[in-house]
Scaffold this motif. Structure first.
Motif, short mmCIF file in Angstrom:
data_model
loop_
_atom_site.label_atom_id
_atom_site.label_comp_id
_atom_site.label_asym_id
_atom_site.label_seq_id
_atom_site.Cartn_x
_atom_site.Cartn_y
_atom_site.Cartn_z
N ARG A 54 -42.59 -7.88 61.56
CA ARG A 54 -41.31 -8.28 62.15
C ARG A 54 -40.66 -7.11 62.88
NH1 ARG A 54 -40.74 -11.16 57.33
NH2 ARG A 54 -39.45 -9.54 56.44
N GLN A 55 -40.77 -5.92 62.29
CA GLN A 55 -40.21 -4.73 62.93
C GLN A 55 -40.93 -4.44 64.25
OE1 GLN A 55 -40.68 -1.16 60.63
NE2 GLN A 55 -39.19 -0.04 61.85
N ILE A 56 -42.25 -4.58 64.27
CA ILE A 56 -43.02 -4.35 65.49
C ILE A 56 -42.59 -5.34 66.57
CG2 ILE A 56 -45.33 -4.50 66.51
CD1 ILE A 56 -46.40 -3.47 63.77
N ARG A 57 -42.49 -6.62 66.22
CA ARG A 57 -42.09 -7.63 67.21
C ARG A 57 -40.67 -7.39 67.71
NH1 ARG A 57 -44.58 -11.42 63.27
NH2 ARG A 57 -46.76 -11.47 63.87
N TYR A 61 -39.64 -6.63 71.51
CA TYR A 61 -38.65 -7.47 72.18
C TYR A 61 -37.54 -6.62 72.81
CZ TYR A 61 -34.98 -10.92 72.85
OH TYR A 61 -34.00 -11.70 73.39
N ARG A 62 -37.13 -5.58 72.10
CA ARG A 62 -36.08 -4.70 72.63
C ARG A 62 -36.62 -3.65 73.58
NH1 ARG A 62 -32.88 -2.12 68.07
NH2 ARG A 62 -34.97 -1.78 67.27
N ARG A 63 -37.93 -3.71 73.87
CA ARG A 63 -38.63 -2.81 74.79
C ARG A 63 -38.62 -1.36 74.33
NH1 ARG A 63 -38.88 -5.09 80.62
NH2 ARG A 63 -38.62 -7.29 80.14
N GLN A 112 -42.89 4.17 63.40
CA GLN A 112 -41.76 5.05 63.65
C GLN A 112 -42.06 6.03 64.79
OE1 GLN A 112 -40.96 6.94 59.93
NE2 GLN A 112 -40.04 5.13 59.02
N ARG A 113 -43.27 6.58 64.78
CA ARG A 113 -43.64 7.57 65.81
C ARG A 113 -43.69 6.92 67.18
NH1 ARG A 113 -49.18 9.59 64.87
NH2 ARG A 113 -49.68 7.88 66.25
N GLU A 114 -44.30 5.74 67.28
CA GLU A 114 -44.39 5.06 68.57
C GLU A 114 -43.01 4.61 69.05
OE1 GLU A 114 -46.90 4.88 70.54
OE2 GLU A 114 -48.41 5.64 69.17
N ALA A 115 -42.14 4.25 68.13
CA ALA A 115 -40.79 3.83 68.52
C ALA A 115 -39.97 5.00 69.04
CB ALA A 115 -40.08 3.19 67.35
N SER A 116 -40.26 6.20 68.57
CA SER A 116 -39.46 7.36 68.99
C SER A 116 -40.05 8.11 70.16
CB SER A 116 -39.28 8.32 67.81
OG SER A 116 -40.53 8.86 67.44
N ASP A 117 -41.22 7.71 70.67
CA ASP A 117 -41.83 8.47 71.77
C ASP A 117 -41.38 8.01 73.15
OD1 ASP A 117 -43.22 6.15 72.31
OD2 ASP A 117 -45.20 7.07 72.18
N ASN A 118 -40.46 7.03 73.22
CA ASN A 118 -39.87 6.57 74.47
C ASN A 118 -40.95 6.04 75.42
OD1 ASN A 118 -37.76 5.97 76.12
ND2 ASN A 118 -37.56 8.01 76.98
N ARG A 121 -42.81 8.13 78.25
CA ARG A 121 -42.17 8.46 79.53
C ARG A 121 -41.70 9.90 79.51
NH1 ARG A 121 -38.74 3.61 78.59
NH2 ARG A 121 -40.02 1.89 79.24
N PRO A 122 -41.60 10.52 80.67
CA PRO A 122 -41.02 11.86 80.72
C PRO A 122 -39.56 11.80 80.28
CG PRO A 122 -41.82 11.17 82.89
CD PRO A 122 -42.09 10.06 81.94
N GLY A 123 -39.04 12.91 79.84
CA GLY A 123 -37.72 12.97 79.22
C GLY A 123 -36.58 12.40 80.04
N GLY A 124 -36.52 12.60 81.36
CA GLY A 124 -35.36 12.19 82.13
C GLY A 124 -35.41 10.76 82.62
N TYR A 125 -36.51 10.08 82.48
CA TYR A 125 -36.65 8.74 83.04
C TYR A 125 -36.01 7.71 82.12
CZ TYR A 125 -38.75 4.43 84.70
OH TYR A 125 -38.96 3.18 85.16
N ARG A 126 -35.18 6.85 82.71
CA ARG A 126 -34.59 5.75 81.94
C ARG A 126 -34.79 4.46 82.72
NH1 ARG A 126 -29.17 7.25 78.76
NH2 ARG A 126 -30.18 8.71 77.39
N ARG A 127 -34.97 3.41 82.00
CA ARG A 127 -35.17 2.12 82.64
C ARG A 127 -33.85 1.36 82.64
NH1 ARG A 127 -39.94 -1.51 80.47
NH2 ARG A 127 -40.68 -2.14 82.49
N TYR A 128 -33.43 0.88 83.83
CA TYR A 128 -32.19 0.12 83.93
C TYR A 128 -32.47 -1.28 84.34
CZ TYR A 128 -29.74 4.50 83.50
OH TYR A 128 -29.26 5.68 83.05
#
Length: 128
Positions: A54-57, A61-63, A112-118, A121-128
């Protein structure tokens, strides 16, 4: 006196009827881990895998997780679930329990590790 004898007779007959029913009670067997029967322990492990899935899904879902990461982690969780099902058929032995617990900890750590690795992506990139 007669009322007294009738009440004693009724009480004795009620006790005689209840005695065989009380003799049939047997507590559930406990395994070596003190956690109830081995099937119940297997059910607890499956519930823990359900919680991880459930946590993975939710993270997908929250990308927070990419689809690729989520598929990989969900596949690991399904493999762990199959292993628990296979091992709990005849009761989970101590060695099996330790192996499953270790795999469960590694899977939780990977999530946890995959959720925190963004999403790598490189550090400054954000998805809008």
């Amino acid at each position: 006196m007669r009322k007294f004898l009738i009440s004693i007779t009724v009480a004795a007959s009620a006790l005689a009827v209840a005695a065989p029913a009380a003799a049939q009670y047997a507590p559930r067997p406990y395994n070596n881990y003190g956690r109830g029967d081995a099937v119940g322990y297997g059910n607890g492990l499956r519930e823990r895998v359900d919680r991880i899935q459930r946590q993975i899904r939710d993270l997908e879902y929250r990308r927070v997780l990419s689809g690729r990461e989520a598929r990989y982690l969900d596949g690991e969780a399904m493999d762990l679930r199959r292993s628990i099902y296979r091992d709990s058929g005849n009761g989970i032995q101590p060695g099996e329990r330790q192996r499953i617990e270790e795999r469960m900890r590694r899977l939780e750590y990977r999530v946890q590790r995959e959720a925190s690795d963004n999403n790598n992506r490189p550090g400054g990139y954000r998805r809008y």
